[in-house]
Design a protein around this motif. Structure first.
Motif, PDB file in Angstrom:
ATOM      1  N   ALA A  82       0.556  11.184   5.728  1.00 24.97           N
ATOM      2  CA  ALA A  82       0.091  11.733   4.456  1.00 24.97           C
ATOM      3  C   ALA A  82      -1.132  12.621   4.676  1.00 24.97           C
TER       4      ALA A  82
ATOM      5  N   ALA B 296       1.623   5.122   0.366  1.00 25.12           N
ATOM      6  CA  ALA B 296       1.032   6.175   1.196  1.00 25.12           C
ATOM      7  C   ALA B 296       0.160   7.115   0.367  1.00 25.12           C
ATOM      8  N   ALA B 297      -0.741   7.769   1.064  1.00 27.11           N
ATOM      9  CA  ALA B 297      -1.859   8.428   0.406  1.00 27.11           C
ATOM     10  C   ALA B 297      -1.504   9.551  -0.557  1.00 27.11           C
ATOM     11  N   VAL B 298      -0.390  10.231  -0.390  1.00 25.08           N
ATOM     12  CA  VAL B 298      -0.048  11.218  -1.406  1.00 25.08           C
ATOM     13  C   VAL B 298       1.321  10.938  -1.971  1.00 25.08           C
TER      14      VAL B 298
ATOM     15  N   PHE C 276      -7.775   4.941   1.705  1.00 25.05           N
ATOM     16  CA  PHE C 276      -6.416   4.437   1.936  1.00 25.05           C
ATOM     17  C   PHE C 276      -6.345   3.637   3.227  1.00 25.05           C
TER      18      PHE C 276
ATOM     19  N   VAL D 294       0.848  -1.179   0.000  1.00 25.61           N
ATOM     20  CA  VAL D 294       0.000   0.000   0.000  1.00 25.61           C
ATOM     21  C   VAL D 294       0.888   1.234   0.000  1.00 25.61           C
TER      22      VAL D 294
END
Lengths: 281, 223
Positions: free
Chosen positions: B160, A279-281, B107, A277
């Protein structure tokens, strides 16, 4: 699904599951129905609000905005890979004087939010064409993340690879560039492409400093009075465009991963749990 | 230093607002993310499909676009008005929260799901043999074990999220990222102003990533 968390359902469980399925569908249909209801009430389905789709001029401008997005993406992707490769090599250096600064630079650019970086370049340093600020920000941030990815890839290669290369008389640079990096890049390809998806999405930040990309054009078009300010339809269409682009990249990643799984020359590296996975950005 | 000290009235509330934005959306997206993850591993195919669709759509949309939607397009649907929040800035704070929560939970869901996948299948089989229901199995056997694998990547998702909250600056929410815009009105140097903001985030993020690394090291040995 890789793990089987439940048994093959028997007749009673099947009945129960069907009931749950009906309930879920009812809830989702209710939610969608509410959205459609709000759309109808506030006139989002009026033909006026969708008329812009038919104009050739607007379609051309849309393509132009898309090209600007892709331009920032392409420049950012190439530069970030170069940056990542250089700083990954720096972090793996035997000399403390190279290793420590490389480590600091990577940690620094990973810790600062991309928006703050882009603002900094745009309002503080470059002050000119927003394109350069966007690309510089994307390069530094994603380059640092890619440096970590490359480094993890090189680290996870078996020691024997570099030992054998040294045994045939390669110098350190040769070991890195002929033996370690190619294998690491190949093993890390899916992770690299996921990071490129992140980079593609982050080009939308250019909107905040008025770089003429897709989202900036959406704002302009969404405020157009001759189409009755079609903000909602425009957002939906632009969103679909972004999703399509990112899905294409993701499919490329899955395809490459499948291909590399067939290829016996690619090393199977041990995967850490849950590390796939990004990271989100 | 002068830029920071002379403008403490900007920096103080700005940083505080960032921290609030982070805390609220972190808590909410954790809850929503775990619910989504449970949908994605549920025995009912429809639930799995819905979870998967949500995650695929949201993960491939730029967060800026989600912000854009909630800041500009969502009010046009007239579900809530700025009256609901007392003021326009109240509405923008709500919009930022919605965008961050909906985006981050996708996420979080992926992190939890991949954590569940690290739990050996035998664990689920054993709990079924004991007669536990699906919910009991998830709650008392699988999820507690998945937590171990989940904590490090969850930390990076939260880091994040913290950094993502700065995007709110571009959408009229006053927080750390927007300080520099106000500084330029006061005729201060934006460059130095932004350096302080960057430093603030480094000070917040570096301890979090150190914690993440130590947790990763300590917990990976245990299994």
């Amino acid at each position: 699904m890789s793990s089987v968390l439940f048994d093959v359902p028997g007749p009673r469980a099947r009945l129960r599951h069907r009931l749950y399925a009906l309930l879920t569908i009812a809830v989702v249909a209710g939610a969608l129905g509410f959205v459609v209801y709000r759309f109808t009430v506030t006139g989002q389905f009026e033909p006026d609000k969708w008329a812009w789709l038919q104009y050739e001029q607007i379609q051309l401008s849309l393509v132009e905005a898309l090209l600007n997005t892709l331009k920032a993406f392409a420049a950012g992707a190439v530069l970030a890979m170069v940056f990542g490769a250089i700083f990954a090599a720096g972090q793996l250096s035997d000399h403390k004087i190279i290793r420590v600064p490389a480590l600091v630079v990577v940690e620094l650019f990973r810790a600062v939010p991309l928006v703050v970086m882009i603002f900094f370049f745009h309002y503080g340093v470059l002050k000119g064409d927003p394109f350069y600020s966007v690309v510089l920000g994307l390069t530094l941030y994603n380059g640092s993340v890619l440096a970590e990815v490359f480094r993890a890839g090189v680290r996870s290669l078996p020691r024997g690879q570099s030992e054998a290369a040294q045994a045939v008389g390669m110098r350190k640079t040769q070991v890195m560039s002929y033996v370690l990096l190619p294998q690491a890049v190949r093993a890390m390809l899916p992770a690299i492409i996921s990071q490129l998806v992140v980079l593609l999405k982050d080009t939308a930040l250019g909107f905040l400093i008025t770089y003429d990309e897709l989202l900036e054009y959406a704002r302009e078009l969404g405020g157009a009075f001759q189409f009755d300010r079609p903000l909602v339809p425009v957002t939906l269409v632009i969103g679909a465009m972004y999703i399509a682009m990112c899905l294409l990249l993701t499919w490329l990643a899955t395809y490459l991963e499948k291909r590399s799984r067939r290829n016996k020359k690619v090393l199977k590296l041990e995967k850490k749990p849950a590390e796939d996975v990004v990271a989100a950005v | 230093m002068d830029v920071l000290l002379d403008n403490l009235d900007l920096y103080g509330p700005g940083f505080l607002s960032t921290i609030w934005l982070f805390l609220i959306s972190a808590a909410a997206s954790l809850v929503l993310g775990v619910i989504l993850a449970m949908l994605r591993v549920a025995p009912v195919p429809v639930m799995r499909a819905i979870g998967a669709t949500y995650v695929t759509l949201v993960r491939n949309t730029p967060l800026t676009l989600v912000f854009f939607f909630f800041a500009f397009a969502f009010p046009l649907l007239e579900i809530v008005t700025s009256n609901t929040f007392g003021s326009a800035s109240g509405y923008y704070f709500f919009a930022a929260l919605m965008a961050l929560i909906l985006y981050t939970s996708a996420f979080v869901c992926e992190v939890v799901r991949s954590g569940i996948n690290t739990v050996p299948v035998g664990q689920a089989e054993a709990s079924r043999a004991l007669g536990l229901t699906f919910g009991q199995m998830l709650a008392s056997v699988v999820l507690p074990q998945a937590t171990r694998a989940v904590v490090p990547p969850m930390m990076s998702t939260m880091i994040a999220l913290l950094k993502n909250s700065t995007i709110a600056a571009g959408f009229s929410v006053f927080q750390a990222g927007s300080i520099s815009l106000y500084l330029s009105e006061r005729g201060e140097s934006q460059m130095i102003g932004l350096l302080w903001v960057a430093l603030f985030f480094i000070l917040l993020v570096i301890p979090m990533s150190l914690l993440q690394r130590s947790l990763e090291k300590r917990w990976s040995i245990a299994r």
